[in-house]
Design a protein around this motif. Structure first.
Motif, PDB file in Angstrom:
ATOM      1  N   ASP A 193      -4.133  -4.827   8.488  1.00 32.12           N
ATOM      2  CA  ASP A 193      -3.419  -5.196   9.711  1.00 32.12           C
ATOM      3  C   ASP A 193      -2.356  -4.130  10.015  1.00 32.12           C
ATOM      4  O   ASP A 193      -1.162  -4.386   9.962  1.00 32.12           O
ATOM      5  CB  ASP A 193      -2.785  -6.578   9.556  1.00 32.12           C
ATOM      6  CG  ASP A 193      -2.187  -7.092  10.850  1.00 32.12           C
ATOM      7  OD1 ASP A 193      -2.624  -6.643  11.926  1.00 32.12           O
ATOM      8  OD2 ASP A 193      -1.265  -7.936  10.782  1.00 32.12           O
ATOM      9  N   THR A 194      -2.823  -2.941  10.282  1.00 31.14           N
ATOM     10  CA  THR A 194      -1.968  -1.790  10.575  1.00 31.14           C
ATOM     11  C   THR A 194      -2.379  -1.277  11.945  1.00 31.14           C
ATOM     12  O   THR A 194      -3.551  -0.973  12.167  1.00 31.14           O
ATOM     13  CB  THR A 194      -2.151  -0.700   9.492  1.00 31.14           C
ATOM     14  OG1 THR A 194      -1.787  -1.247   8.228  1.00 31.14           O
ATOM     15  CG2 THR A 194      -1.318   0.521   9.783  1.00 31.14           C
ATOM     16  N   PRO A 220      -7.040   0.906   8.845  1.00 26.97           N
ATOM     17  CA  PRO A 220      -6.698  -0.132   9.807  1.00 26.97           C
ATOM     18  C   PRO A 220      -7.942  -0.841  10.357  1.00 26.97           C
ATOM     19  O   PRO A 220      -8.920  -0.185  10.746  1.00 26.97           O
ATOM     20  CB  PRO A 220      -5.962   0.633  10.910  1.00 26.97           C
ATOM     21  CG  PRO A 220      -5.360   1.804  10.204  1.00 26.97           C
ATOM     22  CD  PRO A 220      -6.397   2.195   9.189  1.00 26.97           C
ATOM     23  N   LYS A 253       2.019  -0.630   1.886  1.00 29.57           N
ATOM     24  CA  LYS A 253       1.040  -1.676   1.580  1.00 29.57           C
ATOM     25  C   LYS A 253      -0.359  -1.297   2.037  1.00 29.57           C
ATOM     26  O   LYS A 253      -0.554  -0.690   3.079  1.00 29.57           O
ATOM     27  CB  LYS A 253       1.446  -2.999   2.224  1.00 29.57           C
ATOM     28  CG  LYS A 253       2.676  -3.602   1.596  1.00 29.57           C
ATOM     29  CD  LYS A 253       2.989  -4.960   2.181  1.00 29.57           C
ATOM     30  CE  LYS A 253       4.223  -5.530   1.494  1.00 29.57           C
ATOM     31  NZ  LYS A 253       4.560  -6.840   2.025  1.00 29.57           N
ATOM     32  N   ASN A 272      -2.862  -2.699   3.706  1.00 32.77           N
ATOM     33  CA  ASN A 272      -3.003  -3.844   4.586  1.00 32.77           C
ATOM     34  C   ASN A 272      -3.760  -3.398   5.831  1.00 32.77           C
ATOM     35  O   ASN A 272      -3.278  -2.558   6.590  1.00 32.77           O
ATOM     36  CB  ASN A 272      -1.610  -4.385   4.950  1.00 32.77           C
ATOM     37  CG  ASN A 272      -1.655  -5.615   5.796  1.00 32.77           C
ATOM     38  OD1 ASN A 272      -2.650  -5.931   6.443  1.00 32.77           O
ATOM     39  ND2 ASN A 272      -0.548  -6.337   5.831  1.00 32.77           N
ATOM     40  N   ILE A 316       1.166   3.020  14.727  1.00 33.45           N
ATOM     41  CA  ILE A 316       1.622   3.727  13.532  1.00 33.45           C
ATOM     42  C   ILE A 316       0.863   5.040  13.390  1.00 33.45           C
ATOM     43  O   ILE A 316       1.449   6.080  13.058  1.00 33.45           O
ATOM     44  CB  ILE A 316       1.444   2.836  12.281  1.00 33.45           C
ATOM     45  CG1 ILE A 316       2.402   1.651  12.354  1.00 33.45           C
ATOM     46  CG2 ILE A 316       1.634   3.634  11.002  1.00 33.45           C
ATOM     47  CD1 ILE A 316       2.191   0.603  11.283  1.00 33.45           C
ATOM     48  N   THR A 364      -4.161   2.977   4.814  1.00 26.85           N
ATOM     49  CA  THR A 364      -2.981   2.239   5.261  1.00 26.85           C
ATOM     50  C   THR A 364      -1.786   2.414   4.334  1.00 26.85           C
ATOM     51  O   THR A 364      -0.650   2.382   4.791  1.00 26.85           O
ATOM     52  CB  THR A 364      -3.299   0.741   5.432  1.00 26.85           C
ATOM     53  OG1 THR A 364      -3.717   0.196   4.177  1.00 26.85           O
ATOM     54  CG2 THR A 364      -4.366   0.527   6.481  1.00 26.85           C
ATOM     55  N   LEU A 377      -0.035   5.311   5.694  1.00 25.65           N
ATOM     56  CA  LEU A 377       0.449   5.159   7.068  1.00 25.65           C
ATOM     57  C   LEU A 377       1.688   4.272   7.167  1.00 25.65           C
ATOM     58  O   LEU A 377       2.581   4.535   7.957  1.00 25.65           O
ATOM     59  CB  LEU A 377      -0.654   4.554   7.947  1.00 25.65           C
ATOM     60  CG  LEU A 377      -1.875   5.414   8.217  1.00 25.65           C
ATOM     61  CD1 LEU A 377      -2.962   4.586   8.900  1.00 25.65           C
ATOM     62  CD2 LEU A 377      -1.507   6.618   9.063  1.00 25.65           C
ATOM     63  N   ARG A 378       1.708   3.215   6.379  1.00 22.22           N
ATOM     64  CA  ARG A 378       2.744   2.192   6.501  1.00 22.22           C
ATOM     65  C   ARG A 378       4.023   2.581   5.768  1.00 22.22           C
ATOM     66  O   ARG A 378       3.962   3.102   4.659  1.00 22.22           O
ATOM     67  CB  ARG A 378       2.232   0.864   5.953  1.00 22.22           C
ATOM     68  CG  ARG A 378       1.028   0.314   6.703  1.00 22.22           C
ATOM     69  CD  ARG A 378       0.457  -0.894   5.989  1.00 22.22           C
ATOM     70  NE  ARG A 378       1.431  -1.958   5.901  1.00 22.22           N
ATOM     71  CZ  ARG A 378       1.574  -2.941   6.794  1.00 22.22           C
ATOM     72  NH1 ARG A 378       0.752  -2.988   7.826  1.00 22.22           N
ATOM     73  NH2 ARG A 378       2.489  -3.861   6.638  1.00 22.22           N
ATOM     74  N   GLU A 379       5.161   2.287   6.371  1.00 21.46           N
ATOM     75  CA  GLU A 379       6.448   2.552   5.719  1.00 21.46           C
ATOM     76  C   GLU A 379       6.594   1.765   4.428  1.00 21.46           C
ATOM     77  O   GLU A 379       7.223   2.229   3.482  1.00 21.46           O
ATOM     78  CB  GLU A 379       7.604   2.222   6.662  1.00 21.46           C
ATOM     79  CG  GLU A 379       7.766   3.217   7.787  1.00 21.46           C
ATOM     80  CD  GLU A 379       8.971   2.923   8.662  1.00 21.46           C
ATOM     81  OE1 GLU A 379       9.947   2.319   8.159  1.00 21.46           O
ATOM     82  OE2 GLU A 379       8.933   3.303   9.838  1.00 21.46           O
TER      83      GLU A 379
END
Length: 105
Positions: free
Chosen positions: A32-33, A66, A28, A30, A37, A20, A23-25
């Protein structure tokens, strides 16, 4: 971008990293992704590498992935998300396994 260009020029491929933080901008770790995305990353890699240059990387070896995927049993959810986005069966098969087989051969 230059790395992806070099990979494309040499006929290489990239496996989508499920961690994650990648993957996340916001970077984080997290769980919860969302799948959206992951699908956006696949779209971007397809633009950069072409349909022969991308596969699933997974990172099931301890990375925070995720929660919607969870483990290998969750991969059909990603495949369904690709189909819902309009990816055809042949392209999904390339991304899911055929491109890896090509590299290994």
């Amino acid at each position: 971008d230059w790395q992806l260009g070099a990979i494309r020029e040499t006929g290489g491929m990239v496996g989508l990293n499920f961690a994650t933080g990648f993957l996340r901008e916001d970077g984080k770790m997290n769980a919860d992704t969302g799948l959206d995305i992951m699908v956006r990353h696949i779209d971007s890699l397809l633009q950069a590498l072409g349909e022969d240059g991308i596969g699933l990387g997974s990172d099931f070896d301890g990375a925070m992935i995720p929660a919607v995927i969870g483990d290998v049993a969750g991969l059909p959810k990603l495949i369904d998300a690709l189909a819902a986005r309009g990816f055809g069966r042949a392209l999904i098969e390339k991304i899911a396994y055929r491109n890896w087989l090509s590299v290994l051969e």
